[in-house]
Scaffold this motif. Structure first.
Motif, PDB file in Angstrom:
ATOM      1  N   PRO A 136      26.126  30.707  46.072  1.00 47.01           N
ATOM      2  CA  PRO A 136      27.575  30.524  45.983  1.00 47.01           C
ATOM      3  C   PRO A 136      28.263  31.241  47.129  1.00 47.01           C
ATOM      4  CG  PRO A 136      26.664  31.262  43.888  1.00 47.01           C
ATOM      5  CD  PRO A 136      25.566  31.339  44.892  1.00 47.01           C
ATOM      6  N   PRO A 137      29.421  30.749  47.561  1.00 50.06           N
ATOM      7  CA  PRO A 137      30.116  31.406  48.669  1.00 50.06           C
ATOM      8  C   PRO A 137      30.519  32.822  48.286  1.00 50.06           C
ATOM      9  CG  PRO A 137      31.499  29.723  47.680  1.00 50.06           C
ATOM     10  CD  PRO A 137      30.155  29.612  47.046  1.00 50.06           C
ATOM     11  N   PRO A 138      30.596  33.739  49.274  1.00 47.18           N
ATOM     12  CA  PRO A 138      30.977  35.110  48.958  1.00 47.18           C
ATOM     13  C   PRO A 138      32.409  35.168  48.439  1.00 47.18           C
ATOM     14  CG  PRO A 138      30.864  34.769  51.334  1.00 47.18           C
ATOM     15  CD  PRO A 138      30.351  33.526  50.692  1.00 47.18           C
ATOM     16  N   VAL A 139      32.642  36.093  47.535  1.00 42.47           N
ATOM     17  CA  VAL A 139      33.952  36.245  46.907  1.00 42.47           C
ATOM     18  C   VAL A 139      34.585  37.537  47.420  1.00 42.47           C
ATOM     19  CG1 VAL A 139      35.148  36.515  44.713  1.00 42.47           C
ATOM     20  CG2 VAL A 139      33.169  35.024  44.862  1.00 42.47           C
ATOM     21  N   PRO A 140      35.825  37.479  47.918  1.00 39.16           N
ATOM     22  CA  PRO A 140      36.484  38.718  48.359  1.00 39.16           C
ATOM     23  C   PRO A 140      36.656  39.681  47.190  1.00 39.16           C
ATOM     24  CG  PRO A 140      37.747  36.778  49.026  1.00 39.16           C
ATOM     25  CD  PRO A 140      36.665  36.307  48.110  1.00 39.16           C
ATOM     26  N   PRO A 141      36.421  40.970  47.385  1.00 40.60           N
ATOM     27  CA  PRO A 141      36.523  41.919  46.278  1.00 40.60           C
ATOM     28  C   PRO A 141      37.911  41.969  45.647  1.00 40.60           C
ATOM     29  CG  PRO A 141      35.673  42.998  48.258  1.00 40.60           C
ATOM     30  CD  PRO A 141      36.025  41.606  48.626  1.00 40.60           C
ATOM     31  N   GLY A 142      38.951  41.773  46.437  1.00 40.99           N
ATOM     32  CA  GLY A 142      40.307  41.835  45.902  1.00 40.99           C
ATOM     33  C   GLY A 142      40.805  40.535  45.309  1.00 40.99           C
ATOM     34  N   ASN A 143      39.989  39.487  45.377  1.00 39.21           N
ATOM     35  CA  ASN A 143      40.411  38.175  44.876  1.00 39.21           C
ATOM     36  C   ASN A 143      39.219  37.478  44.223  1.00 39.21           C
ATOM     37  OD1 ASN A 143      41.900  35.882  44.398  1.00 39.21           O
ATOM     38  ND2 ASN A 143      41.810  35.134  46.496  1.00 39.21           N
ATOM     39  N   PRO A 144      38.771  37.970  43.063  1.00 44.16           N
ATOM     40  CA  PRO A 144      37.586  37.389  42.433  1.00 44.16           C
ATOM     41  C   PRO A 144      37.854  35.977  41.913  1.00 44.16           C
ATOM     42  CG  PRO A 144      38.610  38.960  40.964  1.00 44.16           C
ATOM     43  CD  PRO A 144      39.335  39.054  42.276  1.00 44.16           C
ATOM     44  N   ALA A 145      36.804  35.175  41.888  1.00 36.16           N
ATOM     45  CA  ALA A 145      36.919  33.820  41.340  1.00 36.16           C
ATOM     46  C   ALA A 145      37.012  33.903  39.823  1.00 36.16           C
ATOM     47  CB  ALA A 145      35.712  32.994  41.736  1.00 36.16           C
ATOM     48  N   THR A 146      37.962  33.187  39.255  1.00 37.59           N
ATOM     49  CA  THR A 146      38.108  33.123  37.805  1.00 37.59           C
ATOM     50  C   THR A 146      38.150  31.661  37.394  1.00 37.59           C
ATOM     51  OG1 THR A 146      40.522  33.104  37.880  1.00 37.59           O
ATOM     52  CG2 THR A 146      39.445  35.270  37.754  1.00 37.59           C
ATOM     53  N   ALA A 147      37.969  31.419  36.119  1.00 40.49           N
ATOM     54  CA  ALA A 147      38.013  30.050  35.624  1.00 40.49           C
ATOM     55  C   ALA A 147      39.389  29.439  35.831  1.00 40.49           C
ATOM     56  CB  ALA A 147      37.637  30.024  34.148  1.00 40.49           C
ATOM     57  N   THR A 148      40.438  30.233  35.719  1.00 46.40           N
ATOM     58  CA  THR A 148      41.793  29.729  35.924  1.00 46.40           C
ATOM     59  C   THR A 148      41.994  29.255  37.354  1.00 46.40           C
ATOM     60  OG1 THR A 148      42.554  31.292  34.260  1.00 46.40           O
ATOM     61  CG2 THR A 148      44.223  30.313  35.669  1.00 46.40           C
ATOM     62  N   LYS A 149      41.508  30.033  38.320  1.00 48.26           N
ATOM     63  CA  LYS A 149      41.634  29.629  39.726  1.00 48.26           C
ATOM     64  C   LYS A 149      40.807  28.382  40.010  1.00 48.26           C
ATOM     65  CE  LYS A 149      42.448  34.329  41.320  1.00 48.26           C
ATOM     66  NZ  LYS A 149      41.869  35.456  42.055  1.00 48.26           N
ATOM     67  N   THR A 150      39.629  28.290  39.410  1.00 44.82           N
ATOM     68  CA  THR A 150      38.787  27.112  39.586  1.00 44.82           C
ATOM     69  C   THR A 150      39.478  25.882  39.019  1.00 44.82           C
ATOM     70  OG1 THR A 150      36.823  28.498  39.432  1.00 44.82           O
ATOM     71  CG2 THR A 150      36.511  26.147  39.107  1.00 44.82           C
ATOM     72  N   TYR A 151      40.086  26.024  37.853  1.00 47.30           N
ATOM     73  CA  TYR A 151      40.793  24.913  37.221  1.00 47.30           C
ATOM     74  C   TYR A 151      41.988  24.486  38.071  1.00 47.30           C
ATOM     75  CZ  TYR A 151      42.927  22.092  33.584  1.00 47.30           C
ATOM     76  OH  TYR A 151      43.473  21.057  32.879  1.00 47.30           O
ATOM     77  N   LEU A 152      42.716  25.445  38.630  1.00 50.82           N
ATOM     78  CA  LEU A 152      43.850  25.128  39.502  1.00 50.82           C
ATOM     79  C   LEU A 152      43.371  24.382  40.738  1.00 50.82           C
ATOM     80  CD1 LEU A 152      46.814  25.313  40.391  1.00 50.82           C
ATOM     81  CD2 LEU A 152      46.273  27.571  41.347  1.00 50.82           C
ATOM     82  N   GLY A 153      42.286  24.842  41.353  1.00 49.79           N
ATOM     83  CA  GLY A 153      41.739  24.163  42.525  1.00 49.79           C
ATOM     84  C   GLY A 153      41.327  22.734  42.216  1.00 49.79           C
ATOM     85  N   LYS A 154      40.733  22.534  41.048  1.00 53.86           N
ATOM     86  CA  LYS A 154      40.324  21.180  40.645  1.00 53.86           C
ATOM     87  C   LYS A 154      41.554  20.297  40.442  1.00 53.86           C
ATOM     88  CE  LYS A 154      37.412  18.878  37.239  1.00 53.86           C
ATOM     89  NZ  LYS A 154      36.581  19.064  36.036  1.00 53.86           N
TER      90      LYS A 154
END
Length: 194
Positions: A136-154
């Motif tokens: 998986p792509p690296p995640v910035p420490p100050g901006n972790p991937a969450t399900a909400t962000k994934t849903y928004l991106g979709k």
């Protein structure tokens, strides 16, 4: 006398608002509990070093707990990890073994029931070629991937209103089955364009 009347009216209004908030119900479609995650999908021999698990996001969930078992029995399933995103990679799965996976949504006050299981497995083959499978792509420490962000991106990926003509979305041309590429950009095919 005028101040007394204003004070009584204000007390009545505040009491009415307070009573309304006290007796208010949840909005339609909301519940006080989390629903079980849906759309759980585990990879079948796609990786030789892990099993990938994906599921639909659940409103109100801040964390997801993943369980694994060699039999279709969630009661004896092993807790293999947690994630705030709606994806997880099980790197501890034994190669060549079929496992059942369940996901449970959680937040600070409640947990959901287990999802429906999906069966997945890790390939028992050796790494082919010099390039290892993509992580998986690296995640910035100050901006972790969450399900909400994934849903928004979709949602934004399929939103037609973002185009200049308001008629096409990113997903119209960029097919997820092709890794997000536009098949028209592949040279020497019937659908390729300049």
């Amino acid at each position: 006398m005028r101040k007394l009347k204003l004070g009584v009216c204000l007390a009545f209004i505040l009491g009415f608002i307070g009573f309304g908030l006290y007796k208010s119900q949840l909005a339609a479609g909301q519940t006080g509990t989390l629903s079980a995650p849906t759309g759980v999908t585990a990879t079948d021999n796609a990786y030789n070093n892990k099993v990938g698990i994906w599921w639909d996001t659940i409103r109100g969930a801040t964390n997801y707990r993943i369980f694994r078992n060699a039999t279709n029995n969630s009661e004896t399933a092993l807790d293999v990890g947690t994630t705030p995103a709606n994806t997880f990679f099980d790197v501890a799965a034994a190669p060549g073994t079929n496992f059942f996976y369940w996901v449970r949504a959680e937040n600070s006050t409640t947990t959901s029931s287990m999802s429906s299981p999906d069966q997945g497995s890790r390939s028992g083959t050796n790494q082919q070629g010099p390039v290892p499978p993509l992580e998986p792509p690296p995640v910035p420490p100050g901006n972790p991937a969450t399900a909400t962000k994934t849903y928004l991106g979709k949602a934004l990926f399929w939103d037609e209103q973002l185009s200049s003509t308001r008629t096409v979305s990113c997903g119209t041309c960029h097919h997820s089955a092709n890794g997000g590429t536009d098949p028209r950009s592949v040279p020497a095919t019937a659908t390729s364009t300049h």
